[in-house]
Design a protein around this motif. Structure first.
Motif, PDB file in Angstrom:
ATOM      1  N   THR A 193       4.612   5.746   0.347  1.00 59.22           N
ATOM      2  CA  THR A 193       4.624   5.098   1.666  1.00 59.22           C
ATOM      3  C   THR A 193       4.938   6.104   2.769  1.00 59.22           C
ATOM      4  O   THR A 193       4.408   6.010   3.872  1.00 59.22           O
ATOM      5  CB  THR A 193       5.651   3.946   1.726  1.00 59.22           C
ATOM      6  N   GLY A 194       5.821   7.068   2.455  1.00 59.67           N
ATOM      7  CA  GLY A 194       6.174   8.085   3.447  1.00 59.67           C
ATOM      8  C   GLY A 194       4.967   8.920   3.835  1.00 59.67           C
ATOM      9  O   GLY A 194       4.716   9.159   5.019  1.00 59.67           O
ATOM     10  N   LEU A 195       4.206   9.348   2.823  1.00 56.10           N
ATOM     11  CA  LEU A 195       2.997  10.137   3.098  1.00 56.10           C
ATOM     12  C   LEU A 195       2.005   9.316   3.914  1.00 56.10           C
ATOM     13  O   LEU A 195       1.445   9.795   4.900  1.00 56.10           O
ATOM     14  CB  LEU A 195       2.341  10.583   1.786  1.00 56.10           C
ATOM     15  N   ALA A 196       1.826   8.059   3.493  1.00 56.75           N
ATOM     16  CA  ALA A 196       0.862   7.198   4.190  1.00 56.75           C
ATOM     17  C   ALA A 196       1.275   7.003   5.647  1.00 56.75           C
ATOM     18  O   ALA A 196       0.471   7.207   6.563  1.00 56.75           O
ATOM     19  CB  ALA A 196       0.751   5.854   3.478  1.00 56.75           C
ATOM     20  N   THR A 197       2.542   6.651   5.870  1.00 59.71           N
ATOM     21  CA  THR A 197       2.995   6.435   7.246  1.00 59.71           C
ATOM     22  C   THR A 197       2.894   7.724   8.055  1.00 59.71           C
ATOM     23  O   THR A 197       2.455   7.712   9.206  1.00 59.71           O
ATOM     24  CB  THR A 197       4.462   5.948   7.280  1.00 59.71           C
ATOM     25  N   GLY A 198       3.314   8.829   7.447  1.00 58.53           N
ATOM     26  CA  GLY A 198       3.281  10.116   8.146  1.00 58.53           C
ATOM     27  C   GLY A 198       1.869  10.502   8.556  1.00 58.53           C
ATOM     28  O   GLY A 198       1.643  10.973   9.675  1.00 58.53           O
ATOM     29  N   ILE A 199       0.910  10.291   7.651  1.00 55.26           N
ATOM     30  CA  ILE A 199      -0.484  10.620   7.966  1.00 55.26           C
ATOM     31  C   ILE A 199      -0.999   9.716   9.077  1.00 55.26           C
ATOM     32  O   ILE A 199      -1.618  10.174  10.041  1.00 55.26           O
ATOM     33  CB  ILE A 199      -1.377  10.494   6.705  1.00 55.26           C
ATOM     34  N   LEU A 200      -0.698   8.425   8.978  1.00 54.82           N
ATOM     35  CA  LEU A 200      -1.183   7.479   9.997  1.00 54.82           C
ATOM     36  C   LEU A 200      -0.648   7.820  11.383  1.00 54.82           C
ATOM     37  O   LEU A 200      -1.409   7.904  12.340  1.00 54.82           O
ATOM     38  CB  LEU A 200      -0.784   6.043   9.623  1.00 54.82           C
ATOM     39  N   ILE A 201       0.674   8.021  11.478  1.00 52.91           N
ATOM     40  CA  ILE A 201       1.218   8.264  12.822  1.00 52.91           C
ATOM     41  C   ILE A 201       1.004   9.706  13.273  1.00 52.91           C
ATOM     42  O   ILE A 201       1.071  10.005  14.448  1.00 52.91           O
ATOM     43  CB  ILE A 201       2.714   7.865  12.956  1.00 52.91           C
ATOM     44  N   GLY A 202       0.719  10.601  12.319  1.00 61.29           N
ATOM     45  CA  GLY A 202       0.455  11.986  12.703  1.00 61.29           C
ATOM     46  C   GLY A 202      -0.986  12.203  13.132  1.00 61.29           C
ATOM     47  O   GLY A 202      -1.286  13.103  13.887  1.00 61.29           O
ATOM     48  N   THR A 211       8.148  10.652   5.954  1.00 61.64           N
ATOM     49  CA  THR A 211       7.300  10.234   7.068  1.00 61.64           C
ATOM     50  C   THR A 211       7.385  11.220   8.229  1.00 61.64           C
ATOM     51  O   THR A 211       6.374  11.721   8.716  1.00 61.64           O
ATOM     52  CB  THR A 211       7.732   8.842   7.577  1.00 61.64           C
ATOM     53  N   VAL A 212       8.627  11.502   8.655  1.00 66.23           N
ATOM     54  CA  VAL A 212       8.819  12.328   9.844  1.00 66.23           C
ATOM     55  C   VAL A 212       8.264  13.732   9.627  1.00 66.23           C
ATOM     56  O   VAL A 212       7.571  14.284  10.485  1.00 66.23           O
ATOM     57  CB  VAL A 212      10.321  12.395  10.212  1.00 66.23           C
ATOM     58  N   LEU A 213       8.527  14.303   8.445  1.00 65.43           N
ATOM     59  CA  LEU A 213       8.070  15.679   8.221  1.00 65.43           C
ATOM     60  C   LEU A 213       6.571  15.763   7.968  1.00 65.43           C
ATOM     61  O   LEU A 213       5.939  16.757   8.331  1.00 65.43           O
ATOM     62  CB  LEU A 213       8.882  16.338   7.122  1.00 65.43           C
TER      63      LEU A 213
END
Lengths: 254, 330
Positions: free
Chosen positions: B150-159, B211-213
């Motif tokens: 989920t972290g990777l998914a969220t990070g990619i989406l918001i990045g 997510t953040v990183l």
């Protein structure tokens, strides 16, 4: 076969929005009209702020003109395409890919990496990097990296090859070597080449025609025909006269 | 003549080797062993004597002596020689602790059990400790797995997508900094089982840093990398997976490392509060029944298993990021 890579700049103008709220818009390119014939080598030269890089980026499709249009073989340039390859001053190889994978990225993105294995090897050989297929970019010198960047673009058989000061970061000896290698590659293909440079000697050595550009307003001031026989000698009288003619146009008279 | 020079060469080569350093560990262990054998146990202690600590010292002495001797004669083993001082000092510290507890009983024996008692728990309770460890590992695997995905998914989406960024980033920025342990009361009532609640909390704890990183990694990928991809005919989707994500990988690994540490923390807290079973639960339970030797044994198990996990994570990272120049500095 009809020669391809004919470029038309039609009343091209580019204005960037002001950087600050009170500032005025920056005109990066002021009405450029020109034609480039298929297979020609064009050098764009001029001091910084003359719009040469902007012209190249517009041609690549990375920027959109504010007015006017660019046509390549009659087709309007709207977005980047693999038909117009680009080589930057920084080789911008993907550090996480090996040399082989970098060169093969175009085919890979098109979903034909496997079919083009042999072709990838051919292009690695073409730029003289046989034996470095499995190396990572950081293991290569600047000149070698730039050759990989060239191979990565050439493998897509572009109609037009664009260079943005490609050899600016290399030492003088490597640069001279790269010039000759580039001309050798050019003999084998008939790709139209457009190179941004600030090096008058480089321009005269490589180009068929030199587009001299000046800032404020950023215009294409004059097109100089370099009708010198090849291979060109950097120390010949005619060569030096050509250099001086271009420096004259750019108001750098000694 | 020639024979002489070969002989001299060999002598100097042996001389070059750091004999003192190589044997330091063995000497320190020997000192600890002598202290253990020569000094009688304190009279205050009524527990029966256990042989484990003595055995540990003997085994350690044999191993270090063999290694040091091998090094003197055949070379190699630089890593052991380099670590020799540390190994020796660690055993000296353990020996000192043994003196303070077992031999002279200077600190409260109930809170500070002797080394042999702690080792005894590790041996006698091994089966149960392993069961607890497996339970914790299962929780961690689920939680961290979900957190990473989920972290990777969220990070990619918001990045990558500004529209996703507009809607999701405020949520990430507001929920993320809350320590996930603060959600324990809510999680325990919201989920059917405490296992599910713990998985949720661990996932939450690792999700935020990843997510953040991931996002910052993607945002910081050089713009020209995307421009080159454009001229090579990449689609938007291809640019994410061929340029943005690989370019963000060094950052993503920092995120996963931070996320894993957060997951450890949350795992322990969750087990100490609501979850039955698990190594954290074991420690808390043993504390309640005043078996501090078991508490220490649990801590040893945690120290070994967690540092092993981090070591594995670093190995994976070193392999995946082998294209990076030089050594990574964290």
């Amino acid at each position: 076969m009809v020669a391809t890579g004919q470029i038309t700049f039609n009343n091209l103008r580019k204005v960037f929005p002001p950087r600050t709220e009170t500032g005025s818009p920056v005109e990066a390119l002021h009405h450029v009209n020109a034609e480039v014939q298929p297979g020609e080598f064009i050098a764009l030269i001029g001091p910084s702020g003359c719009g040469k890089s902007t012209l190249l980026r517009l041609l690549a499709g990375l920027e959109h003109p504010s007015q006017g249009k660019i046509l390549v073989d009659g087709d309007l340039v709207e977005r980047p395409s693999r038909e117009r390859g680009l080589v930057f001053q920084d080789p911008t190889l993907y550090p996480w890919l090996t040399i082989e994978q970098n060169v093969g990225l175009g085919p890979k993105l098109a979903g034909e990496y496997r079919e083009k294995r042999d072709l990838i090897q051919q292009f690695i050989d073409l730029v003289g990097l046989k034996g470095f297929e499995k190396n990572y970019p950081y293991e290569l010198s600047g000149g070698m990296q730039q050759r990989v960047a060239l191979a990565r673009t050439l493998i897509n058989y572009p109609k037009v090859l664009l260079f943005d000061e490609p050899f600016g970061a290399l030492d003088a000896f490597t640069r001279i070597k790269m010039h000759d290698e580039l001309l050798k590659i050019r003999e084998r293909t008939d790709i139209t080449m457009v190179m941004v440079t600030h090096d008058v000697e480089e321009a005269v050595y490589l180009a068929d025609r030199v587009f001299t550009m000046t800032p404020r307003p950023a215009i294409l001031k004059k097109i100089v025909n370099v009708n010198l026989p090849r291979p060109r000698r950097r120390d010949s009288q005619a060569f030096i006269e050509k250099k001086e003619e271009i420096l004259d146009i750019l108001n750098f008279t000694a | 003549m020639e024979k002489d020079s070969v002989y001299i060469k060999k002598i100097t080569r042996i001389k070059d080797r750091q004999i003192g350093r190589a044997y330091f560990a063995s000497i320190a262990i020997a000192i600890s062993l002598v202290a253990q054998l020569a000094i009688p146990k304190s009279d205050i202690l009524i527990t029966k004597s256990l042989p484990w600590y003595t055995w540990l010292l003997i085994i350690a002495l044999i191993i270090t002596t063999i290694l040091a001797t091998y090094y003197i004669f055949f070379g190699g083993l630089e890593k052991f020689v380099f670590k020799s001082y540390f190994i020796g000092a660690a055993f000296l510290a353990l020996g000192l602790y043994n003196l303070v507890t077992l031999k002279f009983a200077l600190i409260k024996p109930i809170f500070f059990p002797a080394p042999e008692t702690i080792i005894n728990v590790l041996i006698v309770d091994a089966g149960f400790l392993l069961k607890c460890l497996l339970h914790s590992a299962l929780l961690l695997a689920y939680g961290l797995g979900i957190g990473i995905i989920t972290g990777l998914a969220t990070g990619i989406l918001i990045g990558w997508y500004s529209s996703w960024n507009y809607w999701l980033e405020p949520l990430v920025k507001s929920i993320g900094p809350i320590p996930s342990t603060a959600f324990i009361p809510i999680a325990l009532s919201a989920f059917a089982t405490s296992f599910q609640a713990a998985v949720f909390l661990i996932a939450l704890a690792s999700w935020f840093p990843i997510t953040v990183l991931t996002q910052s990694g993607i945002v910081n990928v050089k713009k020209t990398f995307f421009e080159v991809a454009d001229t090579l005919g990449a689609t938007d989707f291809q640019k994410i997976f061929h340029v943005a994500v690989p370019g963000a990988l060094p950052n993503i690994f920092v995120g996963i490392f931070n996320g894993t540490c957060g997951a450890f923390l949350t795992l322990m807290s969750a087990e100490m509060i609501g979850v039955r079973y698990g190594i954290g639960w074991y420690i808390n339970w043993q504390r309640e029944i005043m078996s501090y030797a078991n508490v220490y044994a649990g801590l040893v198990v945690i120290a070994v298993s967690f540092s092993l996990m981090i070591a594995i994570l670093f190995k994976i990272r070193d392999y995946v990021l082998r294209w990076q120049k030089g050594i990574i500095k964290w």
